[in-house]
Motif scaffolding. Structure first.
Motif, PDB file in Angstrom:
ATOM      1  N   ASN A  98      47.718  30.606  63.954  1.00 17.97           N
ATOM      2  CA  ASN A  98      48.668  31.434  63.215  1.00 17.97           C
ATOM      3  C   ASN A  98      48.492  31.269  61.703  1.00 17.97           C
ATOM      4  N   ALA A  99      48.274  30.034  61.250  1.00 15.61           N
ATOM      5  CA  ALA A  99      48.065  29.803  59.817  1.00 15.61           C
ATOM      6  C   ALA A  99      46.775  30.456  59.353  1.00 15.61           C
ATOM      7  N   ARG A 100      45.723  30.364  60.162  1.00 19.36           N
ATOM      8  CA  ARG A 100      44.437  30.976  59.802  1.00 19.36           C
ATOM      9  C   ARG A 100      44.576  32.499  59.690  1.00 19.36           C
ATOM     10  N   GLU A 101      45.261  33.105  60.639  1.00 18.55           N
ATOM     11  CA  GLU A 101      45.452  34.557  60.610  1.00 18.55           C
ATOM     12  C   GLU A 101      46.304  34.979  59.415  1.00 18.55           C
ATOM     13  N   ALA A 102      47.380  34.236  59.151  1.00 16.40           N
ATOM     14  CA  ALA A 102      48.246  34.562  58.017  1.00 16.40           C
ATOM     15  C   ALA A 102      47.495  34.387  56.699  1.00 16.40           C
ATOM     16  N   ASN A 103      46.685  33.346  56.609  1.00 17.44           N
ATOM     17  CA  ASN A 103      45.905  33.109  55.399  1.00 17.44           C
ATOM     18  C   ASN A 103      44.897  34.244  55.182  1.00 17.44           C
ATOM     19  N   ALA A 104      44.255  34.682  56.247  1.00 16.23           N
ATOM     20  CA  ALA A 104      43.300  35.793  56.142  1.00 16.23           C
ATOM     21  C   ALA A 104      44.016  37.084  55.739  1.00 16.23           C
ATOM     22  N   THR A 105      45.191  37.318  56.313  1.00 12.70           N
ATOM     23  CA  THR A 105      45.966  38.512  55.960  1.00 12.70           C
ATOM     24  C   THR A 105      46.388  38.470  54.490  1.00 12.70           C
ATOM     25  N   SER A 106      46.833  37.303  54.036  1.00 12.76           N
ATOM     26  CA  SER A 106      47.235  37.154  52.628  1.00 12.76           C
ATOM     27  C   SER A 106      46.050  37.397  51.694  1.00 12.76           C
ATOM     28  N   ASN A 107      44.889  36.862  52.062  1.00 12.20           N
ATOM     29  CA  ASN A 107      43.689  37.074  51.247  1.00 12.20           C
ATOM     30  C   ASN A 107      43.306  38.547  51.206  1.00 12.20           C
ATOM     31  N   TRP A 108      43.395  39.214  52.349  1.00 15.70           N
ATOM     32  CA  TRP A 108      43.072  40.636  52.417  1.00 15.70           C
ATOM     33  C   TRP A 108      44.051  41.456  51.576  1.00 15.70           C
ATOM     34  N   ASN A 109      45.340  41.117  51.673  1.00 13.41           N
ATOM     35  CA  ASN A 109      46.344  41.828  50.882  1.00 13.41           C
ATOM     36  C   ASN A 109      46.111  41.625  49.387  1.00 13.41           C
ATOM     37  N   ALA A 110      45.735  40.420  48.989  1.00 10.93           N
ATOM     38  CA  ALA A 110      45.456  40.144  47.580  1.00 10.93           C
ATOM     39  C   ALA A 110      44.239  40.948  47.110  1.00 10.93           C
ATOM     40  N   TYR A 111      43.235  41.050  47.959  1.00  6.60           N
ATOM     41  CA  TYR A 111      42.043  41.833  47.623  1.00  6.60           C
ATOM     42  C   TYR A 111      42.404  43.313  47.468  1.00  6.60           C
ATOM     43  N   GLN A 112      43.198  43.834  48.386  1.00  5.69           N
ATOM     44  CA  GLN A 112      43.611  45.236  48.311  1.00  5.69           C
ATOM     45  C   GLN A 112      44.431  45.494  47.045  1.00  5.69           C
ATOM     46  N   LYS A 113      45.289  44.530  46.687  1.00  4.94           N
ATOM     47  CA  LYS A 113      46.089  44.667  45.466  1.00  4.94           C
ATOM     48  C   LYS A 113      45.181  44.698  44.239  1.00  4.94           C
ATOM     49  N   SER A 114      44.149  43.853  44.233  1.00  6.06           N
ATOM     50  CA  SER A 114      43.231  43.855  43.087  1.00  6.06           C
ATOM     51  C   SER A 114      42.508  45.201  42.976  1.00  6.06           C
ATOM     52  N   LEU A 115      42.171  45.813  44.102  1.00  8.39           N
ATOM     53  CA  LEU A 115      41.543  47.141  44.077  1.00  8.39           C
ATOM     54  C   LEU A 115      42.507  48.195  43.523  1.00  8.39           C
ATOM     55  N   ARG A 116      43.771  48.132  43.968  1.00  6.25           N
ATOM     56  CA  ARG A 116      44.766  49.091  43.470  1.00  6.25           C
ATOM     57  C   ARG A 116      44.987  48.909  41.972  1.00  6.25           C
ATOM     58  N   ASP A 117      45.076  47.647  41.540  1.00  7.44           N
ATOM     59  CA  ASP A 117      45.276  47.373  40.110  1.00  7.44           C
ATOM     60  C   ASP A 117      44.098  47.883  39.278  1.00  7.44           C
ATOM     61  N   ALA A 118      42.884  47.672  39.784  1.00  7.71           N
ATOM     62  CA  ALA A 118      41.695  48.140  39.062  1.00  7.71           C
ATOM     63  C   ALA A 118      41.666  49.663  39.004  1.00  7.71           C
ATOM     64  N   ALA A 119      42.063  50.315  40.097  1.00  9.38           N
ATOM     65  CA  ALA A 119      42.081  51.776  40.108  1.00  9.38           C
ATOM     66  C   ALA A 119      43.128  52.307  39.139  1.00  9.38           C
ATOM     67  N   ALA A 120      44.278  51.645  39.099  1.00  5.52           N
ATOM     68  CA  ALA A 120      45.341  52.080  38.198  1.00  5.52           C
ATOM     69  C   ALA A 120      44.943  51.873  36.745  1.00  5.52           C
ATOM     70  N   LYS A 121      44.190  50.820  36.478  1.00  4.66           N
ATOM     71  CA  LYS A 121      43.753  50.509  35.116  1.00  4.66           C
ATOM     72  C   LYS A 121      42.888  51.629  34.537  1.00  4.66           C
ATOM     73  N   TYR A 122      42.078  52.238  35.375  1.00  2.00           N
ATOM     74  CA  TYR A 122      41.173  53.292  34.921  1.00  2.00           C
ATOM     75  C   TYR A 122      41.655  54.689  35.294  1.00  2.00           C
ATOM     76  N   GLY A 123      42.867  54.773  35.820  1.00  4.44           N
ATOM     77  CA  GLY A 123      43.428  56.064  36.170  1.00  4.44           C
ATOM     78  C   GLY A 123      42.764  56.708  37.368  1.00  4.44           C
ATOM     79  N   LEU A 124      42.152  55.909  38.227  1.00  2.04           N
ATOM     80  CA  LEU A 124      41.502  56.433  39.426  1.00  2.04           C
ATOM     81  C   LEU A 124      42.514  56.506  40.559  1.00  2.04           C
ATOM     82  N   PRO A 125      42.262  57.388  41.531  1.00  2.00           N
ATOM     83  CA  PRO A 125      43.163  57.419  42.683  1.00  2.00           C
ATOM     84  C   PRO A 125      43.067  56.101  43.449  1.00  2.00           C
ATOM     85  N   GLU A 126      44.189  55.718  44.059  1.00  2.00           N
ATOM     86  CA  GLU A 126      44.214  54.465  44.816  1.00  2.00           C
ATOM     87  C   GLU A 126      43.288  54.570  46.032  1.00  2.00           C
TER      88      GLU A 126
END
Length: 117
Positions: free
Chosen positions: A84-112
């Motif tokens: 359960n900890a391994r799965e939650a950790n992987a999910t948290s890492n994936w969510n953080a990666y997705q957030k970084s992509l959204r932030d980068a897209a927003a920075k340059y005015g690109l669609p999410e």
């Protein structure tokens, strides 16, 4: 005849620590009650600590167990907590990666980017 005695002595000295290790009680990795993946998602720092402990256990002790004992261990409280900890950790890492992509897209005015799961 002398080599046989030396071999037996070496074999005994090699197997003694292994037998002592097999007989010892394993300390609990994270408590006595299994915790859900949702719990670990709410406590990401604890999930990272438990995941690290589990990786250390897998490298050292788990790999020394027989396949049948490995399967039994996976069904214990520690095994469930590790998964359960391994799965939650992987999910948290994936969510953080997705957030970084959204932030980068927003920075340059690109669609999410599209969210995938």
């Amino acid at each position: 005849m002398k080599t046989r005695k030396i071999f037996k002595k070496k074999l005994f000295l090699t197997l003694l620590p292994l037998s002592l290790f097999a007989c010892q009680e394993h300390t609990s990795i994270n408590g006595s009650e299994p915790k859900t993946e949702a719990y670990y998602l709410g406590h990401p720092d604890e999930a990272k600590v438990v995941t690290a402990k589990c990786k250390d256990f897998e490298v050292n002790a788990f790999s020394a167990l027989t396949p049948s004992k490995q399967k039994i261990w996976l069904e214990t409280t520690d095994g469930i907590n590790c998964e359960n900890a391994r799965e939650a950790n992987a999910t948290s890492n994936w969510n953080a990666y997705q957030k970084s992509l959204r932030d980068a897209a927003a920075k340059y005015g690109l669609p999410e980017p599209e969210m995938t799961k």
